[in-house]
Design a protein around this motif. Structure first.
Motif, PDB file in Angstrom:
ATOM      1  N   SER A 211       0.842  -1.200   0.000  1.00 48.31           N
ATOM      2  CA  SER A 211       0.000   0.000   0.000  1.00 48.31           C
ATOM      3  C   SER A 211       0.875   1.246   0.000  1.00 48.31           C
ATOM      4  CB  SER A 211      -0.916   0.007   1.223  1.00 48.31           C
ATOM      5  OG  SER A 211      -0.151   0.070   2.411  1.00 48.31           O
ATOM      6  N   TYR A 212       0.394   2.283  -0.688  1.00 49.66           N
ATOM      7  CA  TYR A 212       1.083   3.578  -0.669  1.00 49.66           C
ATOM      8  C   TYR A 212       0.161   4.652  -1.224  1.00 49.66           C
ATOM      9  CZ  TYR A 212       2.077   2.778  -5.681  1.00 49.66           C
ATOM     10  OH  TYR A 212       1.971   2.526  -7.033  1.00 49.66           O
ATOM     11  N   ILE A 213       0.477   5.888  -0.901  1.00 45.99           N
ATOM     12  CA  ILE A 213      -0.229   7.045  -1.452  1.00 45.99           C
ATOM     13  C   ILE A 213       0.662   7.673  -2.503  1.00 45.99           C
ATOM     14  CG2 ILE A 213      -1.164   9.352  -0.942  1.00 45.99           C
ATOM     15  CD1 ILE A 213      -1.696   8.292   1.934  1.00 45.99           C
ATOM     16  N   GLU A 214       0.053   8.111  -3.591  1.00 46.20           N
ATOM     17  CA  GLU A 214       0.773   8.789  -4.674  1.00 46.20           C
ATOM     18  C   GLU A 214       0.129  10.155  -4.901  1.00 46.20           C
ATOM     19  OE1 GLU A 214       2.267   6.658  -8.388  1.00 46.20           O
ATOM     20  OE2 GLU A 214       0.493   7.706  -9.144  1.00 46.20           O
ATOM     21  N   TYR A 215       0.922  11.209  -4.820  1.00 44.27           N
ATOM     22  CA  TYR A 215       0.430  12.592  -4.833  1.00 44.27           C
ATOM     23  C   TYR A 215       1.060  13.290  -6.045  1.00 44.27           C
ATOM     24  CZ  TYR A 215      -0.831  17.053  -2.422  1.00 44.27           C
ATOM     25  OH  TYR A 215      -1.351  18.262  -2.060  1.00 44.27           O
ATOM     26  N   SER A 216       0.294  13.410  -7.114  1.00 46.10           N
ATOM     27  CA  SER A 216       0.825  13.911  -8.387  1.00 46.10           C
ATOM     28  C   SER A 216       0.471  15.383  -8.601  1.00 46.10           C
ATOM     29  CB  SER A 216       0.259  13.084  -9.545  1.00 46.10           C
ATOM     30  OG  SER A 216       0.565  13.674 -10.794  1.00 46.10           O
ATOM     31  N   ILE A 217       1.494  16.185  -8.910  1.00 50.49           N
ATOM     32  CA  ILE A 217       1.318  17.587  -9.290  1.00 50.49           C
ATOM     33  C   ILE A 217       1.837  17.711 -10.717  1.00 50.49           C
ATOM     34  CG2 ILE A 217       1.879  19.980  -8.747  1.00 50.49           C
ATOM     35  CD1 ILE A 217       2.468  19.066  -5.873  1.00 50.49           C
ATOM     36  N   ALA A 218       0.970  18.076 -11.652  1.00 49.77           N
ATOM     37  CA  ALA A 218       1.330  17.980 -13.069  1.00 49.77           C
ATOM     38  C   ALA A 218       0.749  19.135 -13.880  1.00 49.77           C
ATOM     39  CB  ALA A 218       0.837  16.642 -13.632  1.00 49.77           C
ATOM     40  N   ILE A 219       1.250  19.262 -15.101  1.00 49.19           N
ATOM     41  CA  ILE A 219       0.756  20.233 -16.075  1.00 49.19           C
ATOM     42  C   ILE A 219       0.135  19.463 -17.240  1.00 49.19           C
ATOM     43  CG2 ILE A 219       1.373  22.110 -17.649  1.00 49.19           C
ATOM     44  CD1 ILE A 219       1.811  22.835 -14.742  1.00 49.19           C
TER      45      ILE A 219
ATOM     46  N   THR B 125      -2.150  13.860 -25.906  1.00 45.74           N
ATOM     47  CA  THR B 125      -2.602  14.599 -24.725  1.00 45.74           C
ATOM     48  C   THR B 125      -2.356  13.800 -23.441  1.00 45.74           C
ATOM     49  OG1 THR B 125      -4.337  15.543 -26.110  1.00 45.74           O
ATOM     50  CG2 THR B 125      -4.542  15.848 -23.736  1.00 45.74           C
ATOM     51  N   GLY B 126      -1.802  14.458 -22.466  1.00 40.90           N
ATOM     52  CA  GLY B 126      -1.530  13.809 -21.191  1.00 40.90           C
ATOM     53  C   GLY B 126      -1.155  14.844 -20.155  1.00 40.90           C
ATOM     54  N   GLN B 127      -0.273  14.474 -19.247  1.00 45.34           N
ATOM     55  CA  GLN B 127       0.194  15.408 -18.234  1.00 45.34           C
ATOM     56  C   GLN B 127       1.693  15.218 -18.021  1.00 45.34           C
ATOM     57  OE1 GLN B 127      -1.823  14.667 -14.485  1.00 45.34           O
ATOM     58  NE2 GLN B 127      -0.698  12.781 -14.125  1.00 45.34           N
ATOM     59  N   PHE B 128       2.391  16.365 -17.847  1.00 43.54           N
ATOM     60  CA  PHE B 128       3.802  16.327 -17.497  1.00 43.54           C
ATOM     61  C   PHE B 128       3.891  16.419 -15.975  1.00 43.54           C
ATOM     62  CE2 PHE B 128       7.842  18.225 -16.376  1.00 43.54           C
ATOM     63  CZ  PHE B 128       8.725  17.410 -17.080  1.00 43.54           C
ATOM     64  N   VAL B 129       4.457  15.406 -15.356  1.00 50.61           N
ATOM     65  CA  VAL B 129       4.486  15.331 -13.904  1.00 50.61           C
ATOM     66  C   VAL B 129       5.652  16.154 -13.361  1.00 50.61           C
ATOM     67  CG1 VAL B 129       4.535  13.816 -11.906  1.00 50.61           C
ATOM     68  CG2 VAL B 129       3.453  13.039 -14.025  1.00 50.61           C
ATOM     69  N   VAL B 130       5.328  17.171 -12.588  1.00 44.43           N
ATOM     70  CA  VAL B 130       6.331  18.078 -12.020  1.00 44.43           C
ATOM     71  C   VAL B 130       6.876  17.539 -10.703  1.00 44.43           C
ATOM     72  CG1 VAL B 130       6.737  20.417 -11.157  1.00 44.43           C
ATOM     73  CG2 VAL B 130       5.258  20.053 -13.152  1.00 44.43           C
ATOM     74  N   ASP B 131       5.994  17.008  -9.853  1.00 40.21           N
ATOM     75  CA  ASP B 131       6.405  16.499  -8.546  1.00 40.21           C
ATOM     76  C   ASP B 131       5.526  15.298  -8.227  1.00 40.21           C
ATOM     77  OD1 ASP B 131       7.721  16.258  -6.151  1.00 40.21           O
ATOM     78  OD2 ASP B 131       6.838  18.028  -5.215  1.00 40.21           O
ATOM     79  N   LEU B 132       6.133  14.248  -7.632  1.00 38.45           N
ATOM     80  CA  LEU B 132       5.379  13.021  -7.398  1.00 38.45           C
ATOM     81  C   LEU B 132       5.834  12.337  -6.099  1.00 38.45           C
ATOM     82  CD1 LEU B 132       3.171  11.271  -8.724  1.00 38.45           C
ATOM     83  CD2 LEU B 132       4.997   9.992  -9.867  1.00 38.45           C
ATOM     84  N   PRO B 133       5.503  12.908  -4.961  1.00 35.67           N
ATOM     85  CA  PRO B 133       5.815  12.238  -3.703  1.00 35.67           C
ATOM     86  C   PRO B 133       4.947  11.001  -3.508  1.00 35.67           C
ATOM     87  CG  PRO B 133       4.476  14.184  -3.305  1.00 35.67           C
ATOM     88  CD  PRO B 133       4.825  14.215  -4.761  1.00 35.67           C
TER      89      PRO B 133
END
Length: 296
Positions: free
Chosen positions: A79-87, A110-118
């Protein structure tokens, strides 16, 4: 777009990559997710993307900041949490026209560029970054569900980076059966990977106070703060029960700026080979005690 045929054909087969064992397909069978897209400054968003045929999606002269948090409770690596911040982004030599890439996603990449992914666990960092090039790193995360709000906070080094809240919809009715494309930078290259989701969502469309993305004082928040995102999201959604499949196929290509780089283009293999396989989480983030998840 549902799960590709190939992923069904390899069901039950085994993989062993970088010391991590997988039973195919690479899936999660018990998870919850929340997502929102906030209009933001286009030029600031473009500045966060590398020179590699990837451009911000254009929405009436602005870009879109996409925040997604998934609480993976059952996966091949625990188990884990994934926190995606993207453009939100498109792929091509030239910028795509406004809005059309939302309709013709495959044609425009079309998609998203992931800037930060803790993420919560070390093994998730090792697999996600080392295999798929995702910018994962371990951080203090939580995923809380109340009567009125679903919320996740991201802390690092004892300071808040951001908190993401989505108002719980009154009904969860909209069927979700789709794929998403992630673009990530690692080893001086762009990695493009694909994930597929299935479930039912409760959705808010352009509704004020349907979601909040609050930035803290940690330096990791500064590049996101420069985006100056608007408080009202284009949409926000909560999926209380979602199944996901991460495609074992991905592709990649070089980042190719016009000028000679003075330093390496992002992190390299040195950040993954020392990592172990722990599924342990860091302690939860320090929450604002005045925020009540059950209060309107």
């Amino acid at each position: 777009m549902g799960i590709p045929k190939r992923q069904r054909e390899i069901e039950g087969r085994h993989a062993y990559v970088d010391g991590i064992r997988y039973v195919m397909p690479i899936n999660s069978w018990e998870a919850s997710a929340m997502i929102a897209a906030f209009p933001c400054d286009y030029d600031a968003a473009a500045a966060l993307l590398p020179d590699a045929y990837v451009h911000p999606f254009r929405y009436f002269g602005r870009a879109l900041l996409v925040v997604t948090v998934i609480d993976y409770r059952q996966t091949d690596i625990g188990s884990y949490i994934e926190y995606s911040i993207a453009i939100a982004c498109t792929k091509g030599r030239d910028k795509a026209p406004p809005l059309l890439p939302a309709l013709f996603m495959k044609s425009f990449g079309t998609g998203q560029f992931v800037v930060d992914l803790p993420v919560s666990s070390e093994v998730s960092v090792k697999g996600g970054r080392g295999i798929w090039g995702m910018p994962k790193h371990q951080a203090n995360l939580d995923f809380k569900t109340g009567l009125s709000w679903v919320s996740s906070q991201y802390d690092l080094d004892g300071r808040m980076v951001s908190r993401f809240d989505v108002r719980r919809p009154k009904k969860v009715w909209a069927p979700v059966n789709m794929g998403a494309t992630n673009y990530c930078q690692f080893r001086g290259m762009i990695y493009r990977s694909f994930i597929y989701f299935k479930g039912k969502a409760g959705v808010h469309l352009m509704h004020p106070d349907s979601a909040r993305f609050i930035l803290g004082d940690h330096p990791n928040a500064d590049p996101i703060r420069a985006l100056e995102h608007r408080p009202t999201p284009l949409f926000a959604a909560f999926i209380p029960d979602v199944q996901g499949v991460l495609d074992d196929y991905f592709d990649c290509w070089f980042v190719t700026p016009n000028d000679l780089p003075e330093k390496p283009l992002g992190a390299g293999l040195e950040v993954t080979y020392p990592l172990g396989y722990s599924e342990d989480w860091l302690k939860p983030p320090q929450r604002d005690a005045t925020f009540d998840l059950d209060k309107e």
